[in-house]
Write a protein that holds these residues in place. Structure first.
Motif, PDB file in Angstrom:
ATOM      1  N   SER A  73       0.818  -1.216   0.000  1.00  0.00           N
ATOM      2  CA  SER A  73       0.000   0.000   0.000  1.00  0.00           C
ATOM      3  C   SER A  73       0.849   1.263   0.000  1.00  0.00           C
ATOM      4  O   SER A  73       0.394   2.330  -0.424  1.00  0.00           O
ATOM      5  N   GLU A 123     -11.720  -2.680  -1.210  1.00  0.00           N
ATOM      6  CA  GLU A 123     -11.825  -1.626  -0.209  1.00  0.00           C
ATOM      7  C   GLU A 123     -12.523  -0.392  -0.772  1.00  0.00           C
ATOM      8  O   GLU A 123     -13.305   0.280  -0.080  1.00  0.00           O
ATOM      9  N   ALA A 124     -12.270  -0.102  -2.050  1.00  0.00           N
ATOM     10  CA  ALA A 124     -12.948   1.030  -2.678  1.00  0.00           C
ATOM     11  C   ALA A 124     -14.457   0.784  -2.730  1.00  0.00           C
ATOM     12  O   ALA A 124     -15.267   1.698  -2.477  1.00  0.00           O
ATOM     13  N   GLN A 159     -12.854   7.023  -6.627  1.00  0.00           N
ATOM     14  CA  GLN A 159     -12.543   6.476  -5.314  1.00  0.00           C
ATOM     15  C   GLN A 159     -11.169   5.805  -5.307  1.00  0.00           C
ATOM     16  O   GLN A 159     -10.373   5.994  -4.396  1.00  0.00           O
ATOM     17  N   THR A 213      -8.433   8.453  -5.595  1.00  0.00           N
ATOM     18  CA  THR A 213      -8.298   9.191  -4.348  1.00  0.00           C
ATOM     19  C   THR A 213      -7.516   8.383  -3.315  1.00  0.00           C
ATOM     20  O   THR A 213      -6.678   8.926  -2.586  1.00  0.00           O
ATOM     21  N   MET A 214      -7.772   7.103  -3.265  1.00  0.00           N
ATOM     22  CA  MET A 214      -7.121   6.249  -2.256  1.00  0.00           C
ATOM     23  C   MET A 214      -5.629   6.099  -2.517  1.00  0.00           C
ATOM     24  O   MET A 214      -4.844   5.913  -1.582  1.00  0.00           O
TER      25      MET A 214
END
Length: 319
Positions: free
Chosen positions: A171, A235-236, A299, A302-303
């Motif tokens: 990540s 997760e999104a 999304q 953005t993450m």
């Protein structure tokens, strides 16, 4: 006739023969020291044979005769030690077990008994070897430790340390890790090309070494396995479903890996959004489902901190 020989005559004859033999032994020792040990056994045989040729009656030796005999026997019992009698000061100093005892050091002193035998004479100590002077100039690095290789090693080591500090997780490979690498290159001054050729070569190696680790981690996270992409898409989808249901207020190949993983995450988000919404607040309508799928793109971007392609700026700022 044997019995008519006086003691003095026998003593003189005995001393002359011993002196002759000692001279012969010393000559042999000076030429070949190794044979003296075997020659000493001949002296013992000669001594016993010579003494048996005279009368067995006791012989009266003078003190000087006894002293000379003791000196000779002391030498013969130590065949590896040279004779110290009748030699000058320099020769005495150079011979093993000989010590010069007189205060004067004239060649005429050799007849005064100044050179004496010492069984435990200590050998002369060698003067200490002088240490080479400490160089005042920094030595030139060898070819095996070139500035470029040193820079590569330093850059790789620093990048690996940053990766560990980032949690050793994929990540961080999206933005945190590459950004921290760029900052560290600037902070250490590895981004400049000034200075001599060694410094410039080191800086280039350090930059390339850090970029190597960035490429390596992106390949491991975005190309070698799809786990990161699937996890990101899932997760999104969860975030979109939660918000909808009212639960909350380098290189060309590397770039393609990132884009492929990002697109896979968007696809995974669109595929999961229906189930996530249904599990959270019931099945969405067709229009809601279409609208929610369209949010997957923004999304995901953005993450991962990619603002360049976010389509809905109002949504990005709200998030």
């Amino acid at each position: 006739k044997k019995h008519n020989i006086s003691n003095n005559t026998k003593q003189q004859l005995y001393n002359k023969m011993k002196l002759f033999f000692v001279t012969a032994v010393m000559t042999v020792f000076a030429a070949t020291p190794g044979v003296v040990a075997s020659s000493s056994r001949g002296v013992d045989n000669y001594d016993s044979e010579h003494s048996s040729s005279f009368d067995e009656e006791p012989q009266d030796f003078t003190p000087s005769a006894n002293a000379n005999e003791n000196k000779m026997m002391d030498f013969l019992e130590n065949p590896n030690n040279p004779n110290c009698d009748g030699i000058g000061p320099n020769t005495c100093d150079n011979r093993v077990a000989c010590v010069w005892t007189c205060s004067t050091r004239n060649s005429s002193d050799k007849n005064r008994g100044c050179c004496e035998y010492r069984r435990n004479k200590q050998p002369a100590l060698r003067p200490p070897t002088p240490r080479p002077p400490t160089p005042t100039r920094r030595p030139t690095p060898s070819s095996s430790g070139s500035p470029l290789n040193d820079g590569l090693s330093a850059g790789r080591s620093e990048a690996n340390r940053l990766w560990r500090n980032a949690g050793n997780t994929c990540s961080a490979a999206w933005s945190d890790f590459p950004n921290s690498v760029d900052r560290r290159i600037r902070n250490k001054g590895w981004n400049v090309n000034t200075g001599n050729w060694r410094q410039r070569s080191f800086n280039q190696g350090a930059r390339d070494g850090m970029k190597e680790i960035v490429t390596q981690k992106e390949k491991e996270c975005f190309h070698d396995t799809a786990d990161e992409c699937v996890d990101l898409g899932d997760e999104a989808a969860r975030i979109i479903a939660y918000n909808h249901c009212g639960g909350g207020v380098g290189t060309t190949s590397v770039s393609s890996w990132r884009e492929e993983c990002r697109d896979a995450a968007v696809d995974q988000c669109e595929a999961r959004i229906f189930n996530e919404v249904r599990n959270t607040c019931g099945s969405p309508s067709t229009s809601d489902l279409s609208m929610l799928k369209n949010k997957c793109w923004n999304q995901v971007l953005t993450m991962i901190g990619d603002r360049s392609e976010v389509k809905d700026q109002d949504y990005f700022e709200a998030y």
